[in-house]
Design a protein around this motif. Structure first.
Motif, PDB file in Angstrom:
ATOM      1  N   HIS A  71       0.820  -1.205   0.000  1.00 16.71           N
ATOM      2  CA  HIS A  71       0.000   0.000   0.000  1.00 16.71           C
ATOM      3  C   HIS A  71       0.857   1.259   0.000  1.00 16.71           C
ATOM      4  O   HIS A  71       0.448   2.284  -0.556  1.00 16.71           O
ATOM      5  CB  HIS A  71      -0.941  -0.006   1.208  1.00 16.71           C
ATOM      6  CG  HIS A  71      -2.185  -0.805   0.983  1.00 16.71           C
ATOM      7  ND1 HIS A  71      -3.435  -0.363   1.347  1.00 16.71           N
ATOM      8  CD2 HIS A  71      -2.380  -2.020   0.418  1.00 16.71           C
ATOM      9  CE1 HIS A  71      -4.347  -1.265   1.021  1.00 16.71           C
ATOM     10  NE2 HIS A  71      -3.721  -2.289   0.462  1.00 16.71           N
ATOM     11  N   TYR A  72       2.034   1.179   0.622  1.00 17.91           N
ATOM     12  CA  TYR A  72       2.925   2.344   0.589  1.00 17.91           C
ATOM     13  C   TYR A  72       3.504   2.543  -0.804  1.00 17.91           C
ATOM     14  O   TYR A  72       3.648   3.675  -1.280  1.00 17.91           O
ATOM     15  CB  TYR A  72       4.058   2.174   1.609  1.00 17.91           C
ATOM     16  CG  TYR A  72       4.912   3.413   1.735  1.00 17.91           C
ATOM     17  CD1 TYR A  72       4.570   4.424   2.629  1.00 17.91           C
ATOM     18  CD2 TYR A  72       6.040   3.584   0.947  1.00 17.91           C
ATOM     19  CE1 TYR A  72       5.330   5.574   2.728  1.00 17.91           C
ATOM     20  CE2 TYR A  72       6.809   4.731   1.044  1.00 17.91           C
ATOM     21  CZ  TYR A  72       6.452   5.722   1.938  1.00 17.91           C
ATOM     22  OH  TYR A  72       7.213   6.862   2.021  1.00 17.91           O
ATOM     23  N   LYS A  76      -0.221   7.153  -5.117  1.00 19.10           N
ATOM     24  CA  LYS A  76      -1.307   7.783  -4.369  1.00 19.10           C
ATOM     25  C   LYS A  76      -2.277   8.488  -5.306  1.00 19.10           C
ATOM     26  O   LYS A  76      -1.883   9.024  -6.337  1.00 19.10           O
ATOM     27  CB  LYS A  76      -0.732   8.783  -3.358  1.00 19.10           C
ATOM     28  CG  LYS A  76       0.267   8.174  -2.382  1.00 19.10           C
ATOM     29  CD  LYS A  76      -0.338   7.043  -1.583  1.00 19.10           C
ATOM     30  CE  LYS A  76       0.651   6.441  -0.604  1.00 19.10           C
ATOM     31  NZ  LYS A  76       1.677   5.616  -1.267  1.00 19.10           N
ATOM     32  N   SER A 155      -7.586   3.464   8.316  1.00 19.01           N
ATOM     33  CA  SER A 155      -6.953   3.459   6.998  1.00 19.01           C
ATOM     34  C   SER A 155      -7.592   2.409   6.099  1.00 19.01           C
ATOM     35  O   SER A 155      -8.358   1.559   6.539  1.00 19.01           O
ATOM     36  CB  SER A 155      -5.462   3.162   7.144  1.00 19.01           C
ATOM     37  OG  SER A 155      -5.271   1.795   7.429  1.00 19.01           O
ATOM     38  N   HIS A 186      -9.405   3.747  -8.298  1.00 15.35           N
ATOM     39  CA  HIS A 186      -8.473   3.272  -7.269  1.00 15.35           C
ATOM     40  C   HIS A 186      -9.264   2.361  -6.336  1.00 15.35           C
ATOM     41  O   HIS A 186     -10.027   2.824  -5.494  1.00 15.35           O
ATOM     42  CB  HIS A 186      -7.924   4.505  -6.521  1.00 15.35           C
ATOM     43  CG  HIS A 186      -6.732   4.250  -5.655  1.00 15.35           C
ATOM     44  ND1 HIS A 186      -6.836   3.749  -4.380  1.00 15.35           N
ATOM     45  CD2 HIS A 186      -5.416   4.473  -5.868  1.00 15.35           C
ATOM     46  CE1 HIS A 186      -5.611   3.674  -3.840  1.00 15.35           C
ATOM     47  NE2 HIS A 186      -4.740   4.102  -4.719  1.00 15.35           N
ATOM     48  N   ASN A 535       9.529   3.642  -2.791  1.00 18.62           N
ATOM     49  CA  ASN A 535       8.409   3.616  -3.713  1.00 18.62           C
ATOM     50  C   ASN A 535       8.932   3.845  -5.128  1.00 18.62           C
ATOM     51  O   ASN A 535      10.131   4.041  -5.321  1.00 18.62           O
ATOM     52  CB  ASN A 535       7.324   4.629  -3.328  1.00 18.62           C
ATOM     53  CG  ASN A 535       7.846   6.057  -3.324  1.00 18.62           C
ATOM     54  OD1 ASN A 535       8.564   6.478  -4.235  1.00 18.62           O
ATOM     55  ND2 ASN A 535       7.490   6.816  -2.306  1.00 18.62           N
TER      56      ASN A 535
END
Length: 559
Positions: A71-72, A76, A155, A186, A535
């Motif tokens: 998820h990181y 985004k 989250s 998303h 990332n």
């Protein structure tokens, strides 16, 4: 990784000081709180894994760790869930009499406004008036499922099934109601496996209504949930990230199946075999960016593409990389890698005339091949063993292991025009030799160090003899060097004075460059923490010349 408490030291490739989870706060740390079950199994799934000799508690913990990392890494959303269409509800001013001035704006501007709103706020605008409904229906849809979660539910890593079911219903209604195109979708918070056929229906709607960017991550369980074949109908995709799904079998697909507009592809924890990976590359004629994190079944990544410019790997597991024919490939970035059997994996550079940035190569893990020549200790530089286009190179070396150190000169000779060298010093529990400066001089001249190297960044410095001898060798050889940055991990030394004392022997050397400056810098991260802040954003940004210089370990240091 092994399960257990947070004090357990894992066996990942990031050194003996690495723990199984991040030590800093924020989303990742919260998701790994042992009081929170981010991905709980039902009783039937637990029983199934016990029958196969696996501990469900350990497996659940490991999946939570992996999903936190995933998820990181995931790009985004570009819309803010803090945005709101609040201007229309401001108290009236004395001079306007409470007139709704927003609704009077041109429709093109209104569509721009709605496109920047979270999904639930965008949908709400359709209830304001017929005109606003027309605006919403004519605005390319931006849909982030996390924006549909109730306020205060935590989250997207921790979603109660009841909340997820409501989100899934809302997504279905939105996808049905909006005519498209879908600009950005998303989907990472849903329990899609609990509703058979749901994902296939969503993908069909996305395909018919022209989705452009899609981020789709399965929430276990099962770990091998199959991606429906309707996926291959999404010909309008320009950007795609998939996580923890089983890639469909491509063997029987029609010849015409392709992704003609796909420019960026991310596969995160995906079960995809070599044949299907080859298929995707062959059917993506304009693909520029390929990102892979924690490959599951993929063992050979063979790059044959006229369009690829950047390939990034985070935690390549038992992965061999072969650049066979990629004339426009500029970057191959292997942020981290591992081999479960301890054997070397191939990194082979074939036809890649534009390749300018490469790393991290690791003599302890990688078997480097240039063309048809496997590079060994003592391999001499020749046209068939060099890649002159590479200007930025990153290496990880264990200076305490003699065989690793012996490979370093041979690796460096393969890249004679390197101007920026990032070198990380790995730890070992069993050193096999202490190398002095004589060792490096006897290894012979290295062209990139002597004639081209302008910047060198040395990470994870501990002041060991092998590190100091190599640094002295560089300072005494590098005529073009203008800056040497030595980075030590947070907590490595008791004080800055102690760190300064460790580098003092370097000033006894006769530096080849009079213009060189030495910068000693403490990283804000402890050893092993860097893997939790990796990332793909930096490496995929072509406006960033040197993504290795933009990592969290160098935060605050200008290189």
């Amino acid at each position: 990784m092994d399960g257990g408490d947070h004090g357990h030291r894992c066996r990942c490739p990031h050194g003996p000081r690495c723990t199984r989870g991040p030590r800093h706060g924020g989303l990742a740390a919260a998701a790994l709180d042992p009081r929170v079950r981010a991905f709980p199994m039902d009783a039937a799934t637990q029983a199934m894994y016990r029958e196969h000799g696996m501990d469900p508690v350990t497996l659940e913990s490991d999946v939570t760790t992996a999903m936190t990392f995933l998820h990181y890494v995931l790009p985004k959303p570009f819309v803010s869930n803090r945005a709101a269409l609040s201007a229309a509800f401001l108290p009236p001013q004395d001079d306007d009499g409470g007139v709704d001035r927003i609704s009077g704006l041109p429709e093109e501007l209104l569509r721009n406004i709605v496109s920047r709103l979270p999904a639930k706020d965008g949908v709400r605008t359709a209830a304001l008036s017929c005109r606003w409904r027309r605006v919403w229906l004519s605005t390319p849809l931006v849909l982030v499922d996390a924006d549909l979660l109730p306020a205060g539910c935590g989250s997207s890593l921790r979603v109660e099934r009841a909340h997820a079911q409501r989100v899934e219903s809302a997504i279905t209604r939105i996808l049905d109601a909006h005519p498209g195109p879908f600009r950005f979708v998303h989907l990472i918070s849903c329990h899609m496996q609990e509703t058979p056929g749901l994902l296939a229906r969503w993908l069909q709607l996305l395909a018919v209504k022209g989705v452009r960017e899609l981020m789709l991550v399965n929430r276990p369980w099962p770990l091998d949930m199959a991606l429906p074949a309707t996926f291959f109908g999404m010909a309008t995709l320009t950007r795609l990230y998939l996580g923890t799904l089983a890639f469909p079998n491509t063997a029987d697909l029609p010849r015409g199946v392709s992704f003609p507009h796909l420019r960026e592809l991310g596969l995160l924890g995906m079960a995809i075999v070599n044949r299907d990976m080859d298929f995707v590359l062959a059917r993506s004629p304009v693909l520029e960016i390929l990102c892979i994190q924690a490959n599951v079944l993929l063992k050979w990544l063979t790059l044959v593409s006229r369009s690829l410019r950047c390939v990034q790997i985070i935690e390549g597991i038992d992965l061999n990389i072969v650049v066979k024919n990629a004339p426009n490939l500029e970057r191959v970035i292997i942020w981290t890698s591992s081999a479960r059997d301890g054997l070397h994996r191939m990194v082979k550079i074939g036809h890649a005339p534009a390749l300018s940035l490469l790393g991290y190569l690791e003599p302890a893990r990688h078997l480097l091949a240039i063309g048809n020549t496997i590079i060994k200790a003592g391999t001499k530089a020749s046209p068939s063993t060099t890649v002159p286009s590479v200007k930025i190179l990153s290496l990880r070396v264990c200076f305490g292991v003699r065989n690793d150190a012996k490979m370093l000169p041979s690796f460096l000779r393969c890249f004679p025009n390197v101007e920026r060298l990032h070198l990380e010093s790995n730890e070992t529990d069993e050193p096999t030799g202490k190398l002095n400066i004589k060792f490096w001089h006897e290894a012979g001249a290295i062209e990139c160090i002597q004639s081209h190297l302008k910047l060198m960044v040395f990470y994870a410095f501990r002041g060991e003899r092998g590190e100091l001898s190599f640094l002295k060798f560089v300072l005494e050889s590098a005529r073009m060097l203008t800056k040497l940055v030595i980075v030590f991990c947070k907590g490595s030394f008791a004080s800055m004075a102690e760190a300064n004392s460790k580098v003092k022997p370097l000033f006894d050397a006769r530096w080849a460059s009079r213009d060189c400056s030495l910068v000693l810098f403490e990283s804000p991260l402890e050893k092993g923490d860097d893997k939790w802040v990796l990332n793909f954003e930096r490496g995929s940004d072509f406006s960033t010349t040197d993504p290795f210089a933009c990592t969290a370990a160098l935060e605050g240091c200008v290189v």
